[in-house]
Motif scaffolding. Structure first.
Motif, mmCIF file in Angstrom:
data_model
loop_
_atom_site.group_PDB
_atom_site.id
_atom_site.type_symbol
_atom_site.label_atom_id
_atom_site.label_comp_id
_atom_site.label_asym_id
_atom_site.label_seq_id
_atom_site.Cartn_x
_atom_site.Cartn_y
_atom_site.Cartn_z
ATOM 1 N N GLU A 1 0.834 -1.204 0.000
ATOM 2 C CA GLU A 1 0.000 0.000 0.000
ATOM 3 C C GLU A 1 0.869 1.255 0.000
ATOM 4 O O GLU A 1 0.577 2.224 -0.704
ATOM 5 N N HIS A 2 1.918 1.215 0.777
ATOM 6 C CA HIS A 2 2.852 2.343 0.820
ATOM 7 C C HIS A 2 3.488 2.532 -0.551
ATOM 8 O O HIS A 2 3.567 3.648 -1.069
ATOM 9 N N ASN A 3 3.931 1.444 -1.166
ATOM 10 C CA ASN A 3 4.597 1.531 -2.465
ATOM 11 C C ASN A 3 3.651 2.067 -3.537
ATOM 12 O O ASN A 3 4.053 2.878 -4.369
ATOM 13 N N THR A 4 2.421 1.594 -3.487
ATOM 14 C CA THR A 4 1.439 2.056 -4.472
ATOM 15 C C THR A 4 1.251 3.571 -4.362
ATOM 16 O O THR A 4 1.259 4.286 -5.368
ATOM 17 N N ALA A 5 1.091 4.017 -3.123
ATOM 18 C CA ALA A 5 0.889 5.453 -2.906
ATOM 19 C C ALA A 5 2.110 6.244 -3.375
ATOM 20 O O ALA A 5 1.986 7.328 -3.956
ATOM 21 N N LEU A 6 3.273 5.673 -3.136
ATOM 22 C CA LEU A 6 4.504 6.379 -3.498
ATOM 23 C C LEU A 6 4.691 6.412 -5.023
ATOM 24 O O LEU A 6 5.159 7.408 -5.582
ATOM 25 N N ARG A 7 4.333 5.315 -5.677
ATOM 26 C CA ARG A 7 4.429 5.292 -7.155
ATOM 27 C C ARG A 7 3.510 6.343 -7.761
ATOM 28 O O ARG A 7 3.861 7.030 -8.716
ATOM 29 N N HIS A 8 2.336 6.455 -7.171
ATOM 30 C CA HIS A 8 1.371 7.442 -7.626
ATOM 31 C C HIS A 8 1.958 8.847 -7.503
ATOM 32 O O HIS A 8 1.886 9.659 -8.421
ATOM 33 N N ARG A 9 2.556 9.066 -6.326
ATOM 34 C CA ARG A 9 3.164 10.369 -6.079
ATOM 35 C C ARG A 9 4.282 10.644 -7.080
ATOM 36 O O ARG A 9 4.392 11.741 -7.640
ATOM 37 N N ALA A 10 5.103 9.637 -7.322
ATOM 38 C CA ALA A 10 6.221 9.781 -8.253
ATOM 39 C C ALA A 10 5.699 10.162 -9.642
ATOM 40 O O ALA A 10 6.224 11.069 -10.298
ATOM 41 N N LYS A 11 4.668 9.486 -10.064
ATOM 42 C CA LYS A 11 4.111 9.724 -11.388
ATOM 43 C C LYS A 11 3.665 11.178 -11.533
ATOM 44 O O LYS A 11 3.922 11.828 -12.554
ATOM 45 N N ASN A 12 3.009 11.679 -10.475
ATOM 46 C CA ASN A 12 2.561 13.075 -10.498
ATOM 47 C C ASN A 12 3.728 14.056 -10.572
ATOM 48 O O ASN A 12 3.552 15.197 -10.959
ATOM 49 N N MET A 13 4.899 13.584 -10.166
ATOM 50 C CA MET A 13 6.086 14.447 -10.196
ATOM 51 C C MET A 13 6.893 14.209 -11.462
ATOM 52 O O MET A 13 8.023 14.682 -11.580
ATOM 53 N N GLY A 14 6.353 13.427 -12.404
ATOM 54 C CA GLY A 14 7.077 13.142 -13.644
ATOM 55 C C GLY A 14 8.182 12.115 -13.426
ATOM 56 O O GLY A 14 9.192 12.103 -14.125
ATOM 57 N N LEU A 15 7.968 11.238 -12.431
ATOM 58 C CA LEU A 15 8.978 10.233 -12.121
ATOM 59 C C LEU A 15 8.352 8.835 -12.146
ATOM 60 O O LEU A 15 7.129 8.681 -12.082
ATOM 61 N N LYS A 16 9.230 7.845 -12.225
ATOM 62 C CA LYS A 16 8.758 6.461 -12.159
ATOM 63 C C LYS A 16 9.640 5.703 -11.175
ATOM 64 O O LYS A 16 10.878 5.831 -11.224
ATOM 65 N N ILE A 17 9.014 4.915 -10.285
ATOM 66 C CA ILE A 17 9.811 4.208 -9.279
ATOM 67 C C ILE A 17 9.527 2.718 -9.340
ATOM 68 O O ILE A 17 8.381 2.293 -9.467
ATOM 69 N N ASN A 18 10.595 1.934 -9.325
ATOM 70 C CA ASN A 18 10.447 0.478 -9.210
ATOM 71 C C ASN A 18 11.664 -0.074 -8.463
ATOM 72 O O ASN A 18 12.459 0.700 -7.919
ATOM 73 N N GLU A 19 11.803 -1.383 -8.417
ATOM 74 C CA GLU A 19 12.881 -1.954 -7.595
ATOM 75 C C GLU A 19 14.280 -1.663 -8.157
ATOM 76 O O GLU A 19 15.269 -1.858 -7.466
#
Length: 592
Positions: free
Chosen positions: A277-295
């Motif tokens: 759940e934390h990761n999902t929320a963080l990925r969402h946030r990253a996307k809004n900032m023009g970023l992408k996060i994965n392992e």
DNA sequence: GCCGTTTTCGGCCCGACTGTTTTCAGTCG
């Protein structure tokens, strides 16, 4: 007396689900549990074996041709029952027996060394109906003085329960973490290792975990996964690739190792720590900032360029957040708080300055008063609150008024010998069904502190339980509310109660809430701690120790407190001796 | 609850082992 609820219908008759032999066998067990004539249950066992031998088809034929009664080992009574079972698909006698016996007793029978007689004795004398209750009773030394039991039996039962748990697939945090750390140290011996860390639910301090997650970095991932799968404590290799391996340890728990390159480590560590759940929320946030996060990293969307992060702090900062400790990563508001630089400054193990809720040989503890005090002195605690069980806790050797007085005297004498530890004289008083405490007011008022706890009548209806607790909390002598919900992890649900009302009553009466750090309790739940903190309530992290080793459980309590966002200031036993003594005195003035 | 008659109720497999108890109870195979 506990009655098992109607078995849920799984479709089909009881016969189709279980088979005639199994049903006869179960009847035999239940008769033994009920203390029936042993030869009667033996007759059912023997009939079960016979039915198993002739097979279901032949059994049906014999029933239809009414020839079953000629089979050796099957007399008129069992013949009649098998007829009913085969022809109707159910057996009244069996259903009725089942309703009269808690079904969890069958679980207890699986403990090596426990047969029907002993299980029945435990049920009769201690009302033990589940493995979790049995384990708890052992940890509190309830079996030591039970007729036909003893220390050795108790230890064997504990071992047996552990044995069963191994294969249940869910583990207490403290046990899983212990194994995880052994594994971690082994991995650290790998020569070409970069970094390694615990990850997953253990790193997040979840009270119950399913497996061990580890993340490591190296330039030789294939060699590391091989090294991992070949460790001596590995019982079975479940999966083995170049960058990931899953194994089952000797103790039954699964462990996953994920291997990445050195510059991917911080991203991977974050990713595999979760929560999902934390990761999902963080990925969402990253996307809004023009970023992408994965392992594998944090990337700019427009050109796939890596945003370099040396560690998790860099990673959070790159997302406009302050560092979020692993315990908080549950998407419980930590991302919003980190954005506003408003995360709590979490309590640390070293903040604990003294201990409450300790049992001694006066009731069901394993160590004498002096051993406990000496231990606290060695550990450097500034104070220790002795709280043995009260008189109505007869199963725990609860103290009569005169025992309490005697203990008080012994404490007085010991204070001179151990001046560096404040020995506080208290009691864990049972909260009786009507919410009253277990001693006259005059006795309670003489004590330095009182922990009020529920130990019986746990399944009371909600409204009554609320009234019971709220009434107890209003007693001026009560300092703390012990294990407020009475849950046992992996075994017993919380009592029915409106927790907010209880918290409010504690606040109104200036009562401290116990965070019981016993690994099977961890009661209060971390999900409630945030509310407690926001209400301005005070928490005490108590080991509920029945032996010296259990003082270590305080660390688990601190881990859960951290998970519940608690700071040093929220926890009573982070205070100095002077502050604690001051608080107890002022309570006293109010009570007196 | 079964069996087998002594046809109406008494005996039912037992030894190793453990742990508690001090002569035995319970478990396991």
């Amino acid at each position: 007396m506990l009655l098992v609820a109607e078995m849920p219908s799984l479709g089909g008759s009881v016969l189709e689900r279980e088979g005639a032999a199994k049903i006869l066998e179960e009847i035999g067990i239940m008769l033994e549990l009920k203390g029936e004539n042993p030869f009667k249950s033996r007759a059912y066992y023997s009939a079960a074996r016979t039915v198993e031998l002739i097979g279901e088809e032949e059994l049906e034929r014999l029933v239809r041709e009414d020839k079953l009664k000629d089979v050796k080992g099957i007399g008129s009574a069992i013949n009649k029952k098998l007829k009913e079972l085969i022809l109707t698909g159910r057996l009244n006698y069996y259903e009725e027996l089942k309703v009269s016996i808690p079904k969890e007793l069958f679980e207890i029978l699986k403990v090596p060394g426990l047969g029907p007689r002993k299980v029945s004795a435990l049920y009769e004398m201690l009302e033990i109906t589940s493995l979790a209750e049995l384990e708890y009773a052992c940890r509190e030394n309830r079996l030591v003085n039970l007729k036909g039991f003893g220390k050795k039996t108790q230890d064997n039962i504990l071992e047996g329960i552990e044995f069963i748990r191994r294969y249940q697939g869910r583990y207490f945090y403290s046990e899983a973490r212990r194994l995880a750390i052994i594994l971690l140290h082994k991995i650290k011996e790998f020569p070409a290792l970069g970094e390694v860390s615990l990850a997953g639910s253990i790193r997040r301090c979840r009270e119950i975990v399913k497996d061990i997650d580890l993340v490591a970095s190296t330039d030789h991932p294939d060699r590391l996964t091989r090294y991992f799968t070949e460790l001596p404590l590995v019982a079975e290799v479940i999966a083995h690739g170049d960058t990931k391996a899953s194994v089952r340890l000797d103790d039954g728990i699964n462990a996953d190792l994920r291997v990445v390159t050195k510059d991917q480590f911080s991203y991977a560590l974050h990713h595999f720590t979760g929560s999902k759940e934390h990761n999902t929320a963080l990925r969402h946030r990253a996307k809004n900032m023009g970023l992408k996060i994965n392992e594998y990293g944090l990337f700019r969307l427009k050109d796939e360029e890596l945003v370099a992060c040396r560690d998790e702090t860099d990673l959070f900062n790159a997302l406009g957040l302050t560092y979020i400790p692993p315990e908080l990563r549950e998407n419980y508001g930590e991302i919003e708080a980190a954005e506003e630089n408003a995360l709590p400054s979490l309590i640390e193990e070293d903040d604990i300055r003294g201990i409450f809720h300790v049992h001694t040989t006066y009731s069901d503890g394993l160590n004498t008063l002096e051993e406990v005090v000496r231990h606290c002195s060695v550990l450097g605690y500034e104070y220790v609150g002795i709280s043995d069980h009260s008189q109505s806790a007869f199963y725990a050797g609860g103290l009569k008024e005169e025992d309490l007085a005697k203990q008080h005297e012994e404490i007085e004498a010991m204070r001179e010998r151990y001046p560096n530890v404040a020995i506080l004289c208290g009691v864990e008083s049972d909260i009786r069904a009507d919410g009253s405490l277990d001693y006259p007011d005059a006795v309670l008022e003489r004590l330095d502190f009182v922990i009020a706890s529920v130990h019986s009548g746990l399944r009371m209806e909600r409204v009554k339980m609320n009234e019971r607790l709220i009434h107890a909390l209003s007693h001026p002598a009560v300092t703390m509310l012990g294990h407020p919900t009475n849950r046992l992890l992996l075994g017993r649900d919380s009592s029915l109660l409106d927790i907010e009302k209880v918290f409010q009553a504690a606040l109104d009466n200036g009562v401290i809430l116990e965070l019981n750090a016993s690994p099977a309790r961890l009661d209060l739940d971390w999900r409630h701690l945030k509310m407690i903190r926001e209400m301005g309530l005070m928490v005490s992290i108590n080991p509920d120790a029945h032996r010296l080793e259990s003082f270590e459980d305080t660390r688990v309590g601190v881990a859960i407190a951290r998970k519940g966002w608690l700071e040093k200031k929220d926890v009573f036993n982070t205070r100095s001796r002077r502050e604690v003594e001051g608080h107890l005195k002022s309570r006293h003035a109010r009570a007196g």
